[in-house]
Design a protein around this motif. Structure first.
Motif, mmCIF file in Angstrom:
data_model
loop_
_atom_site.group_PDB
_atom_site.id
_atom_site.type_symbol
_atom_site.label_atom_id
_atom_site.label_comp_id
_atom_site.label_asym_id
_atom_site.label_seq_id
_atom_site.Cartn_x
_atom_site.Cartn_y
_atom_site.Cartn_z
ATOM 1 N N GLY A 50 4.674 12.520 12.988
ATOM 2 C CA GLY A 50 5.822 11.783 13.654
ATOM 3 C C GLY A 50 5.496 11.974 15.137
ATOM 4 O O GLY A 50 5.630 11.111 16.208
ATOM 5 N N SER A 51 5.092 13.328 15.448
ATOM 6 C CA SER A 51 4.834 13.408 16.937
ATOM 7 C C SER A 51 3.423 12.886 17.516
ATOM 8 O O SER A 51 3.569 12.543 18.782
ATOM 9 N N ARG A 52 2.677 12.896 16.523
ATOM 10 C CA ARG A 52 1.446 12.253 16.830
ATOM 11 C C ARG A 52 1.786 10.920 17.377
ATOM 12 O O ARG A 52 1.098 10.487 18.459
ATOM 13 N N GLY A 58 0.674 -1.451 -0.051
ATOM 14 C CA GLY A 58 -0.071 0.103 0.032
ATOM 15 C C GLY A 58 0.914 1.309 0.018
ATOM 16 O O GLY A 58 0.522 2.371 -0.145
ATOM 17 N N ILE A 59 2.156 1.200 0.357
ATOM 18 C CA ILE A 59 2.853 2.180 0.382
ATOM 19 C C ILE A 59 4.174 1.927 -0.418
ATOM 20 O O ILE A 59 4.719 0.977 -0.269
ATOM 21 N N PRO A 107 1.152 13.671 1.531
ATOM 22 C CA PRO A 107 2.281 14.520 2.406
ATOM 23 C C PRO A 107 1.918 15.245 3.564
ATOM 24 O O PRO A 107 2.878 15.532 4.516
ATOM 25 N N GLY A 108 0.564 15.750 3.811
ATOM 26 C CA GLY A 108 0.164 16.364 4.864
ATOM 27 C C GLY A 108 -0.029 15.659 6.079
ATOM 28 O O GLY A 108 -0.268 16.180 7.275
ATOM 29 N N ASP A 109 -0.101 14.158 5.912
ATOM 30 C CA ASP A 109 -0.069 13.442 7.094
ATOM 31 C C ASP A 109 0.199 12.042 6.575
ATOM 32 O O ASP A 109 -0.269 11.059 6.370
ATOM 33 N N PRO A 110 1.557 11.770 6.518
ATOM 34 C CA PRO A 110 2.087 10.510 6.250
ATOM 35 C C PRO A 110 2.286 9.809 7.541
ATOM 36 O O PRO A 110 3.015 8.930 7.407
ATOM 37 N N TYR A 111 1.570 9.598 8.385
ATOM 38 C CA TYR A 111 1.235 8.840 9.595
ATOM 39 C C TYR A 111 1.357 7.684 9.417
ATOM 40 O O TYR A 111 1.904 6.811 9.902
ATOM 41 N N GLU A 112 0.442 6.992 8.286
ATOM 42 C CA GLU A 112 0.513 5.675 8.306
ATOM 43 C C GLU A 112 1.618 4.888 7.890
ATOM 44 O O GLU A 112 2.280 4.041 8.017
ATOM 45 N N ALA A 113 2.264 5.878 6.882
ATOM 46 C CA ALA A 113 3.791 5.204 6.484
ATOM 47 C C ALA A 113 4.756 5.351 7.464
ATOM 48 O O ALA A 113 5.485 4.383 7.837
ATOM 49 N N LEU A 114 4.561 6.415 8.446
ATOM 50 C CA LEU A 114 5.603 6.163 9.420
ATOM 51 C C LEU A 114 5.405 5.148 10.276
ATOM 52 O O LEU A 114 6.357 4.456 10.924
#
Length: 447
Positions: free
Chosen positions: A411-413, A58-59, A97-104
């Motif tokens: 990342g901070s989240r 998916g990524i 790119p505004g929310d790459p949370y799932e990739a991280l």
């Protein structure tokens, strides 16, 4: 055994050679296999046409240029990846790119890295060319390394603190309006429910601070590190308090003063472009510090809290709201990405150290609470705002800076969700010589 043949089973899909014929050296896929072990959770593609990892992932991480590979090789870890990503030489596909949370999350949980052997490393470098180990110039969004910042003064000197604050906050008020929302509040909100809107949660945070400080009409409030004046305006508008905010960001002060005038709060609320060390030596009834302690340096805590105590009347209350480490053993200084792209010179202490310093400065601590989970929800909301207004934000600050913010907030989240860092509010009083402080037997802000 050649690098191309080595450990083919480590990835779900073998490397694809570059189009146009045989390659004479190691491919990007070869490099990836040399530094990872086990199945890859993502697909990785190279500028040379090679690829590795499951085709249905998916990524996808796309290394788009030789410069991007050099960033990764010359600054291993989060700094090299950040440089490649911010510059556009590394792209994340499958997330915004505004929310790459799932990739991280996937990379942190499922990617297994390993150091290559000396022979493997030398073979890769010879094949790629030694010039690949020459660090490319850093993206313009990156602050100077710590050792170079001495040109701006010693760590946490007035000039150097002002420069660090400007790097982070003087980006664009229009950009912050889109990301932070109407409240223009860049600190942790307080959610009564995960379904609360960001604006509801920010108003709840300000009401919580006001309740802990027991704000009432006619009182005088000092808000240090006041940002765009959110607490100052809320206290004046909702509680009739005469509030003064100070900030090292000129852009914040200008925006806040304009907002005060728009809201008809002139005479009650004021924001000045000023170092907290120069705040008026008047005896305020209450002091709030919401998100400033992270910037002042741990060794400066005694001076900082001493300065606040000298400005607070006997019986007055201090509310300190700041990010902390999860324990007192963690290093104070931030990692390379945060230090170079987000908060230059920022430092965090553990909650125990924070409470001890407040006590040792002559305050009496009455209450402390951890709002860690609330900050994770706040950051998720800011990322949603960045995604929604992505095109505008890019037009305002550029794609590189917008990518920094998406990466940093996502990342901070994750760090708050996983208890890597926390957010603590500490409430204290400045007692009289006889120990009197006016504090009730039970907290007066609770039902």
């Amino acid at each position: 055994m050649s690098l191309t043949d080595r450990d083919q089973g480590a990835a779900s899909v073998p490397a694809t050679p570059p189009a146009g014929g045989r390659h004479t050296g190691p491919t990007v896929a070869d490099v990836v296999r040399a530094v990872t072990t086990g199945p890859l959770p993502v697909r990785i593609t190279g500028y040379d046409g090679s690829s590795v990892g499951p085709s249905d992932a998916g990524i996808t991480l796309a290394i788009r240029s030789e410069r991007g590979l050099s960033y990764l090789l010359t600054a291993p870890g989060d700094l090299g990846m950040a440089r490649a990503y911010v510059s556009g030489d590394l792209a994340l596909q499958g997330v915004h790119p505004g929310d790459p949370y799932e990739a991280l999350r996937v990379l942190k949980d499922e990617l297994r890295l390993r150091p290559p052997s000396l022979a493997e490393g030398l073979g890769l470098v010879r094949g790629l060319g030694w010039e690949r180990l020459l660090p490319p110039p850093a993206p313009p969004q990156e602050a100077q390394p710590r050792w170079k910042r001495v040109m701006n003064g010693l760590r946490h000197s007035r000039v150097r603190d002002s420069t660090a604050i400007s790097h982070h906050y003087d980006v664009s008020n229009a950009f912050y309006e889109k990301v932070l929302g109407p409240s223009m509040t860049y600190t942790c909100a307080v959610f009564r429910s995960p379904d609360d809107t960001l604006e509801q949660a920010q108003a709840a945070k300000y009401d919580l601070v006001a309740g802990k400080l027991a704000l009432k009409q006619g009182m005088r409030l000092l808000d240090v590190g006041c940002g765009w004046g959110g607490m100052v305006r809320h206290a004046a508008r909702e509680y009739g308090v005469k509030a003064l905010g100070v900030t090292l960001s000129k852009a914040q002060a200008q925006w806040a003063q304009a907002a005060i005038e728009r809201e008809g709060l002139t005479g009650l609320a004021e924001v000045r472009h000023m170092d907290y060390r120069d705040a008026p030596a008047e005896q305020f009834d209450a002091i709030s510090s919401i998100g400033l302690t992270e910037h002042i340096g741990v060794r400066n805590y005694p001076t900082y809290f001493g300065a606040l105590r000298s400005r607070l009347r006997r019986g007055g209350r201090l509310l300190n709201h700041c990010i902390t480490r999860a324990d007192n053993r963690a290093p104070h200084r931030s990692g390379a990405f945060i230090d170079r792209y987000v908060f230059p010179d920022g430092e965090l202490a553990g909650p125990g150290r924070l409470v001890s310093e407040v006590h040792d400065a002559g305050f009496e601590v009455h209450h402390e609470e951890n709002l860690r989970q609330h900050y994770a929800l706040t950051l998720a909301a800011w990322c949603r705002n960045l995604v929604e207004h992505w095109d505008f934000c890019v037009s305002e600050v550029g794609a590189g800076t917008a990518r920094v913010w998406g990466l940093y907030m996502a990342g901070s989240r994750m760090a708050f969700e996983r208890n890597g860092i926390q957010l603590h509010q500490v409430l204290a009083t400045h007692n009289g010589p006889d120990g009197g402080n006016g504090y009730p037997l039970r907290p007066d802000w609770l039902p």
